[in-house]
Design an enzyme around this catalytic site. Structure first.
Site, PDB file in Angstrom:
ATOM      1  N   ASP A 162       0.827  -1.203   0.000  1.00 34.91           N
ATOM      2  CA  ASP A 162       0.000   0.000   0.000  1.00 34.91           C
ATOM      3  C   ASP A 162       0.865   1.258   0.000  1.00 34.91           C
ATOM      4  O   ASP A 162       1.511   1.568   1.001  1.00 34.91           O
ATOM      5  CB  ASP A 162      -0.905  -0.032   1.240  1.00 34.91           C
ATOM      6  CG  ASP A 162      -1.779   1.189   1.369  1.00 34.91           C
ATOM      7  OD1 ASP A 162      -2.011   1.865   0.352  1.00 34.91           O
ATOM      8  OD2 ASP A 162      -2.248   1.457   2.494  1.00 34.91           O
TER       9      ASP A 162
ATOM     10  N   ASP B 283      -1.834   6.192  -4.743  1.00 38.10           N
ATOM     11  CA  ASP B 283      -2.223   5.243  -3.705  1.00 38.10           C
ATOM     12  C   ASP B 283      -2.658   3.924  -4.325  1.00 38.10           C
ATOM     13  O   ASP B 283      -3.733   3.841  -4.919  1.00 38.10           O
ATOM     14  CB  ASP B 283      -3.361   5.846  -2.881  1.00 38.10           C
ATOM     15  CG  ASP B 283      -3.781   4.969  -1.714  1.00 38.10           C
ATOM     16  OD1 ASP B 283      -3.099   3.953  -1.461  1.00 38.10           O
ATOM     17  OD2 ASP B 283      -4.780   5.308  -1.062  1.00 38.10           O
TER      18      ASP B 283
END
Length: 428
Positions: free
Chosen positions: A136, A316
């Site tokens: 992530d 992201d």
């Protein structure tokens, strides 16, 4: 101050031209693969999954702002203090649904839950205990399932007492998400490896306690996460895996790249896989918190959309869709023939503010602008979230309006190269 550089390649599946980086001395390349299970097959969107994921993205952003303030002593640039934002969020919650020679390594990733998580294998401890980990770029902590986690529905649980290299850091961590879930447990230091890349004394959170999760989230069996953002956002205040490798000169260049294509997704650490791109790189500056970059905004079929103020984007990999300011998103869909608010297509979703639907035969070109260069989103990628309902002629648009984020846009990027200059102790 902006110090690092970020190299963008493909946004939402669109192939873009990139510049080749300066060659490094004798890199050893190896691939870490990722598997994309969904592809572009027409399917009905799983809105429960989408909503839960996007809520978690929003609250993850706010949580990492708290971490930034704890680590630096100052609020995140342009944001309220943590206490002010906490009051705001409480008000809104009621309405929310061994070191080695320098090497590179490519890690195969698997698409979990239709692209919500991109996971690959990471080993912790000696002898190694292997976990399927979500990578992530929107957060900065590394945690795995601990052996005492009773709620965690996975057989893969970290037992530090079975590792000869584990050292108790004598502190705990807690991470809370906006959907009411939370993770907590002790912090350990242990050997962490991805293929032939090894970080010693790496901080590892061992999740021993969790709040109840809904059935769909539990079924996805994602109980481990490696944050790839900057250390300033770390809840535990520790060096990240990438920062540890970079500081120890374990990789030839402090870069990592994601290729999240349909057939052979991978995370490449220590540079970029030359088989995954062609053409010239485009370099833009990034902050040292999120992977936060300036953007020239959006365009539709070559026409720029109006933006207020300086635009920024956060890169992201933990977001399923692109989120943007409501004024710009509204203007975008107003210029797409046949586009409607989601509730106009299906009244079941009358409370879905900021969600739009477009005809599934969508053929327009939506683009982002970085470093003065336009990056197109292929039409089939723009509607990849799926149909509004089974057999519907309308599909959910890939950009969703959301105003309470720390940057103008949150991008879901399919090929991206991130790098820093050679500064001691900085993250790639």
């Amino acid at each position: 101050m902006y110090i690092a550089s970020v190299v963008l390649a493909v946004i939402i599946g669109t192939v873009a031209t990139l510049a080749r980086p300066t060659p490094q001395a004798r890199p050893v390349s190896k691939t870490i693969s990722l598997e994309r299970r969904g592809g572009h097959t027409r399917h009905a969107a799983n809105l429960d999954h989408l909503i839960a994921n996007l809520d978690r993205v929003a609250f993850k952003m706010h949580r990492t702002l708290d971490n930034y303030e704890d680590n630096t002593g100052s609020p995140f640039p342009g944001q309220k203090t943590a206490s002010q934002r906490k009051r705001d969020l409480i008000e809104k919650r009621s309405s929310m649904i061994h070191k080695r020679a320098p090497a590179t390594h490519g890690l195969e990733l698997q698409d979990i839950a239709d692209g919500m998580w991109w996971a690959g294998n990471v080993s912790v401890g000696t002898p190694p205990q292997t976990f399927e980990v979500d990578f992530d770029t929107g957060s900065s902590d590394f945690w795995v399932t601990g052996k005492d986690c009773l709620r965690c529905q996975t057989p893969l649980k970290y037992d530090p007492h079975s590792s000869t290299t584990a050292v108790d850091a004598s502190r705990n961590f807690t991470i809370r998400y906006g959907d009411g879930t939370s993770y907590s447990g002790p912090v350990w230091r242990d050997t962490v490896s991805i293929g032939n890349l090894v970080a010693e004394h790496q901080a590892v959170g061992a999740v021993d306690n969790t709040s109840p999760m809904d059935d769909s989230a539990a079924a996805d069996n994602i109980w481990s996460l490696m944050g790839m953002a900057w250390p300033s956002l770390s809840r535990s205040g520790n060096s990240t895996f990438m920062n540890t490798l970079s500081s120890g000169n374990d990789i030839p260049t402090s870069q990592f790249s994601f290729s999240l294509d349909d057939d052979s997704a991978e995370l490449f650490i220590g540079g970029v896989n030359p088989n995954k791109y062609q053409g010239e790189f485009i370099y833009v500056n990034t902050a040292q918190d999120f992977w936060r970059v300036h953007t020239g905004g959006l365009s539709l079929n070559g026409r720029s959309l109006n933006m207020t103020g300086a635009g920024e984007a956060i890169i992201d990999t933990g977001s399923t869709a692109t989120l943007g300011p409501s004024t710009v998103v509204r203007e975008l869909y107003s210029q797409i023939p046949g586009a409607k608010n989601l509730s106009e297509v299906n009244q079941t979703y009358d409370s879905f503010s900021g969600w739009y639907a477009v005809p599934c035969e969508f053929s327009d070109t939506v683009s982002f602008i970085f470093g003065g260069v336009t990056f197109d989103i292929a039409p089939e990628d723009f509607i990849e979230l799926g149909q509004v309902s089974t057999n519907s002629t309308y599909c959910i648009g890939g950009i969703i309006a959301k105003d309470d984020l720390p940057s103008e846009y949150v991008l879901y990027v399919l090929i991206i190269l991130l790098q820093t200059h050679n500064l001691p102790g900085t993250l790639t």
